[in-house]
Design a protein around this motif. Structure first.
Motif, PDB file in Angstrom:
ATOM      1  N   THR A   1      -1.869   1.664  -2.089  1.00  0.00           N
ATOM      2  CA  THR A   1      -1.208   2.293  -3.332  1.00  0.00           C
ATOM      3  C   THR A   1      -1.112   3.826  -3.704  1.00  0.00           C
ATOM      4  OG1 THR A   1      -3.149   1.834  -4.577  1.00  0.00           O
ATOM      5  CG2 THR A   1      -1.685   0.038  -4.618  1.00  0.00           C
TER       6      THR A   1
ATOM      7  N   GLN B   1      -2.407  -5.293  -6.186  1.00  0.00           N
ATOM      8  CA  GLN B   1      -1.987  -4.509  -5.234  1.00  0.00           C
ATOM      9  C   GLN B   1      -0.623  -4.795  -5.059  1.00  0.00           C
ATOM     10  OE1 GLN B   1      -2.790  -4.853  -1.136  1.00  0.00           O
ATOM     11  NE2 GLN B   1      -0.954  -3.700  -1.152  1.00  0.00           N
TER      12      GLN B   1
ATOM     13  N   GLN C   1       2.893  -2.608  -5.458  1.00  0.00           N
ATOM     14  CA  GLN C   1       3.932  -2.400  -4.457  1.00  0.00           C
ATOM     15  C   GLN C   1       5.513  -3.141  -4.750  1.00  0.00           C
ATOM     16  OE1 GLN C   1       1.866  -3.893  -1.161  1.00  0.00           O
ATOM     17  NE2 GLN C   1       1.654  -1.902  -0.212  1.00  0.00           N
TER      18      GLN C   1
END
Length: 197
Positions: A28, A186, A190
């Motif tokens: 990230t 996460q 994304q």
């Protein structure tokens, strides 16, 4: 032998949480540096928590104040993660309010009693995860929903005064919940980044 098993059952999930958070921070970093810093902070705290177990047999005693480390990880790390979600969705004012409030709490940690610090850490974890939950509901992001639910459950369990949960040590359960929540968050970050491009 039972003491060694108990230490292993805490150190291994903590090391797993560290690995998940490090991978999430790397993935990230280009998406949102605030969220990456939140992941990195959680990785460092979980690494320090497990370092004592792995360094003691080598003759390197590590003195760690796990209460303070957990305080910093929760009060700053979770709002940084929520900051990333809000920033990606264009809600810059809420992102800045979350981050500013977290920094004010962290700076004033010396003025709180132990009980109030525990209550504040629990509250910050739940508030940060609820804001992620609300954003995930509006954007129909299933990974964000799962991640926020796992993080809020871990935040609620922080205040539970029990040694064991589900026949496991409380620290191991918290590490597993946090690892699952961070991994899902996460993936959600994304996915949101790909949708914005």
């Amino acid at each position: 032998m039972a003491g060694q098993h108990a230490e292993w059952s805490t150190a291994v999930p903590s090391l797993g949480l560290c690995t998940v958070c490090l991978i999430a921070a790397v993935r990230t970093l280009q998406i949102n540096r605030g969220a990456a810093a939140g992941f990195l902070l959680q990785a460092l705290v979980s690494f320090v928590g497990s370092a004592g177990f792995f360094c003691t047999p080598l003759g390197l005693p590590v003195a760690v104040d796990s209460q303070s480390a957990t305080w910093v990880s929760t009060v700053i790390g979770f709002p940084l993660l929520a900051f990333g979600f809000h920033w990606l969705n264009g809600d810059h004012s809420t992102a800045n309010i979350l981050l500013g409030g977290a920094l004010l709490l962290a700076m004033g940690s010396g003025y709180f009693t132990e009980e109030s610090r525990a209550m504040l850490a629990q509250s910050v974890a739940v508030v940060a995860s609820i804001t992620i939950l609300i954003l995930s509901l509006f954007t129909m992001d299933f990974c964000g929903l799962l991640g926020s639910l796992a993080l809020s459950t871990a935040g609620v369990l922080l205040g539970v005064k029990a040694e064991r949960l589900l026949m496991l040590r409380k620290e191991a359960v918290l590490s597993c919940l946090l690892a699952a929540g961070n991994l899902a968050c996460q993936w959600a970050l994304q996915r949101q980044h790909l949708e914005l491009d």
